[in-house]
Design a protein around this motif. Structure first.
Motif, PDB file in Angstrom:
ATOM      1  N   ILE A  18       1.901   1.778  -0.655  1.00 36.95           N
ATOM      2  CA  ILE A  18       2.648   2.225   0.520  1.00 36.95           C
ATOM      3  C   ILE A  18       4.066   2.557   0.075  1.00 36.95           C
ATOM      4  N   GLY A  19       4.560   3.714   0.463  1.00 42.01           N
ATOM      5  CA  GLY A  19       5.944   4.068   0.177  1.00 42.01           C
ATOM      6  C   GLY A  19       6.860   3.504   1.249  1.00 42.01           C
ATOM      7  N   LEU A  20       7.921   2.824   0.839  1.00 40.76           N
ATOM      8  CA  LEU A  20       8.928   2.312   1.767  1.00 40.76           C
ATOM      9  C   LEU A  20      10.212   3.084   1.513  1.00 40.76           C
ATOM     10  N   VAL A  26       6.561  -5.831   2.232  1.00 41.91           N
ATOM     11  CA  VAL A  26       5.898  -6.181   0.973  1.00 41.91           C
ATOM     12  C   VAL A  26       4.847  -7.267   1.182  1.00 41.91           C
ATOM     13  N   LEU A  27       5.203  -8.311   1.919  1.00 40.70           N
ATOM     14  CA  LEU A  27       4.266  -9.420   2.109  1.00 40.70           C
ATOM     15  C   LEU A  27       3.017  -8.971   2.869  1.00 40.70           C
ATOM     16  N   ASP A  81       0.308  -2.288  -2.901  1.00 37.08           N
ATOM     17  CA  ASP A  81       1.644  -2.457  -3.456  1.00 37.08           C
ATOM     18  C   ASP A  81       2.615  -1.588  -2.670  1.00 37.08           C
ATOM     19  N   VAL A  82       3.903  -1.765  -2.964  1.00 29.61           N
ATOM     20  CA  VAL A  82       4.939  -1.017  -2.257  1.00 29.61           C
ATOM     21  C   VAL A  82       5.813  -0.287  -3.267  1.00 29.61           C
ATOM     22  N   LEU A  83       6.006   1.010  -3.034  1.00 28.72           N
ATOM     23  CA  LEU A  83       6.909   1.825  -3.838  1.00 28.72           C
ATOM     24  C   LEU A  83       8.191   2.025  -3.033  1.00 28.72           C
ATOM     25  N   ALA A  96       0.479   5.958   2.288  1.00 35.51           N
ATOM     26  CA  ALA A  96       1.137   5.983   3.589  1.00 35.51           C
ATOM     27  C   ALA A  96       2.612   5.685   3.382  1.00 35.51           C
ATOM     28  N   LEU A  97       3.401   5.866   4.433  1.00 37.60           N
ATOM     29  CA  LEU A  97       4.848   5.691   4.337  1.00 37.60           C
ATOM     30  C   LEU A  97       5.382   4.859   5.493  1.00 37.60           C
ATOM     31  N   VAL A  98       6.318   3.978   5.183  1.00 34.20           N
ATOM     32  CA  VAL A  98       7.141   3.297   6.188  1.00 34.20           C
ATOM     33  C   VAL A  98       8.569   3.772   5.953  1.00 34.20           C
TER      34      VAL A  98
END
Length: 337
Positions: A62-64, A85-86, A94-96, A117-119
């Protein structure tokens, strides 16, 4: 380090055949596939992330997007990021972290297979990222509320309601002259969504309650905060209620009041909009409206995963209702009934 060429030599096939077998882009005979799989196992070859993404159509990332712009509070931002992240790990993702304020960078990420996906955080009222997100194939969730968000999911604290709640509470206690110490100038100049909404709610409700109110922007360095408080008290000598929505400036506001012999809450009642730990860490435990940053980050991931699992899942907007906790920093003004 084992390469795809090493696998091809051991399996006695071309590198393109290995690539097709790993990506699934072309059919490969069962016999050839078994030779390639045996070579991969023997050599311990690990396809790079791009090849795995092609094979599964997922990167499990997931992109943050948190552009590190002037005026943001990194400490609070990291609480949001921690929630993302949690919860992403609970979804086996994982988070990018994407920190550049760069539309080209956003397009590069969404055009490729780097993220599922993106946040997106630090959302402005007229956010230039919105048109890109509306046309990308990856689902996205905005932590914030732009003016035009058709087709996009959004989640945030209901900041306008939080401003209303603070003004109403000070008016209920009997304060007739109140003020809001708000975000740094650069945040307001960008029309960051939360800053506009909380100010609108505070001033609108104060007017409805028949209370004199004003809102001032506040930088975060101690001398600048001191100057803001000095001007505020000089311009509003009858001021008895403050609402502070600026976590970095908050301790300096309290210090500036003490320097001017304005006791909290004896002389000035103060409500803060901030995470609970910030309210409790001040010299006076502050009456506060909680900013549930970790919870919002977690819910953003749940929302984007729902859209990732079902392309037909409808876009939605969730605004978390604010809650006020009374502590030692508020009371009725002197002489009030």
């Amino acid at each position: 380090m084992t390469t795809i060429e090493d696998v091809a030599r051991l399996a006695e096939v071309s590198t393109s055949t290995v690539s097709y077998a790993l990506s699934g882009k072309r059919p490969i005979s069962a016999t050839t596939r078994r030779r390639i799989e045996a070579a991969v196992a023997e050599l311990g070859y690990r396809p790079h992330a791009g090849a795995k993404a092609l094979a599964s159509a997922r990167s499990d990332v997931i992109g943050l997007m948190v552009p590190l712009r002037a005026g943001i509070d990194v400490t609070v931002i990291m609480q949001f990021a921690g929630g993302v992240v949690l919860r992403a790990r609970e979804h086996q993702h994982d988070v990018l972290l994407l920190t550049k304020d760069d539309l080209d960078g956003l397009e590069r990420v969404t055009d490729g297979s780097m993220v599922d996906a993106l946040v997106v955080m630090d959302v402005e009222a007229d956010d230039a990222r919105v048109p890109i997100l509306q046309r990308t194939r990856q689902p996205s969730v905005l932590i914030g509320l732009p003016r035009m968000a058709a087709g996009l999911s959004c989640i945030d604290l209901d900041f306008e309601a939080a401003g209303r709640l603070a003004a109403h509470e000070l008016a209920r206690l009997g304060h007739q002259e109140i003020a809001m110490v708000g975000s740094p100038p650069e945040v307001l100049e960008r029309h960051t969504s939360y800053a506009d909404r909380v100010t609108r709610g505070f001033l609108g409700t104060a007017d409805d309650e028949g209370v004199t109110a004003r809102a001032v922007s506040c930088p975060v360095s101690p001398p600048e905060v001191d100057a803001v408080v000095e001007r505020l008290l000089a311009d509003s000598p009858g001021l008895t209620g403050l609402f502070v929505h600026n976590e970095r400036a908050l301790p300096h506001v309290l210090h500036a009041l003490r320097e001017r012999r304005r006791s909290v809450p004896k002389d000035v009642s103060l409500i803060a909009l901030c995470p609970e730990d910030v309210a409790l860490s001040q010299q006076v435990p502050l009456t506060s409206i909680d900013l549930p940053a970790t919870t919002i980050g977690s819910l953003a991931v749940d929302m984007v995963m729902s859209r990732l699992a079902d392309a037909a899942y409808p876009a939605e907007t969730r605004l978390i209702a604010p809650t006020l906790t009374e502590r030692a920093s508020t009371r009725a003004p002197r002489g009030a009934r």
